[in-house]
Design a protein around this motif. Sequence first.
Motif, short mmCIF file in Angstrom:
data_model
loop_
_atom_site.label_atom_id
_atom_site.label_comp_id
_atom_site.label_asym_id
_atom_site.label_seq_id
_atom_site.Cartn_x
_atom_site.Cartn_y
_atom_site.Cartn_z
N VAL A 1 73.12 33.00 30.44
CA VAL A 1 73.13 31.76 31.21
C VAL A 1 72.02 30.85 30.69
N THR A 2 72.41 29.75 30.09
CA THR A 2 71.46 28.81 29.50
C THR A 2 70.94 27.84 30.55
N ASP A 3 69.87 27.12 30.18
CA ASP A 3 69.34 26.09 31.08
C ASP A 3 70.37 25.00 31.34
N LYS B 1 72.81 26.18 34.22
CA LYS B 1 72.27 26.45 35.56
C LYS B 1 72.56 25.36 36.59
N ILE C 1 76.03 25.75 38.17
CA ILE C 1 76.10 26.81 39.18
C ILE C 1 75.53 26.30 40.49
N SER C 2 74.44 25.56 40.41
CA SER C 2 73.77 25.06 41.61
C SER C 2 74.63 24.06 42.39
N ALA D 1 72.03 35.54 37.69
CA ALA D 1 72.38 34.12 37.55
C ALA D 1 72.67 33.50 38.91
N GLU E 1 69.26 33.17 40.93
CA GLU E 1 68.35 32.14 40.42
C GLU E 1 68.89 30.72 40.59
N ASN E 2 70.21 30.57 40.78
CA ASN E 2 70.77 29.21 40.71
C ASN E 2 71.65 28.80 41.88
#
Length: 267
Positions: A151-153, A156, A159-160, A204, A207-208
């Motif tokens: 999962v790249t920046d 992210k 996903i959020s 993932a 975190e997101n």
Amino acid sequence: MLKFISFGSGSSGNCYMLLTPTDGLLIDIGVGLRGLKKDFRNYGLSMSQVHHVLVTHDHADHIKSVGSFSNDYQVPVYATEKVHEGINRNYCVQQKVPSELRRYMEKGKAVQIGDFLVTPFHVPHDSSDNVGYMIVAEGVTFCIITDAGYVTDEMKPYISKANYLVIEANHDEEMVNSGPYPQFLKGRILSQTGHLSNRSCGLALVENMTEQLRYVWLCHLSEENNHPELARKTVEGVLRDYGIIVGVDLKMEVLKRTTPSGIYELV
């Protein structure tokens, strides 16, 4: 009301559908058309409801039938330029997408496609190119991420933003390492251009995800290196470690590899 169906999720073939009352799109067509037509009939659906096709990448389990579908029903196919080139090169795609039905997308640029506002974004994988999609329709934000090495920046924020998320939980790392695959294939799966593990999928989410995430579907499970109960328990366990309870804070299901999911109403 927006509806979602999975017609197959895994290395045997991937295909997903989003429907509004007036429009429909397929995401990848890596399943056989004969079986897809049967599934449509079983759900009381018609191929005429599909007005657009999105393609994530050019591996056969995602594109095997895309050219045949596009030709048979005169439906445009949306993908990045590199993915379209990869489709043309792939010998598994016996019938290619007609040039007049190819539509080219750029990562990070939102495009209105019928009822759907579609934004492709880069996903690392060992294909010509690979994208996830954020799709907004009927006041709902749907996101799909499959075949992701990590999962790249860039991924992210999508996903959020999601209310509904399809995300890869491909393998259990211990099963890969102790299994019969040759070392080069194990290395491919575990690499940053391979596939997302169960635990990485859970992290993932931790975190997101935000409170607006209502439903998660785990997709593209490996037949050899995973099984549905293990994927579900692993991801649930990671979430629980961080105080996120499946069934309370969000719903989660595992998509079947070779059979349809049923119809979900996304509200």
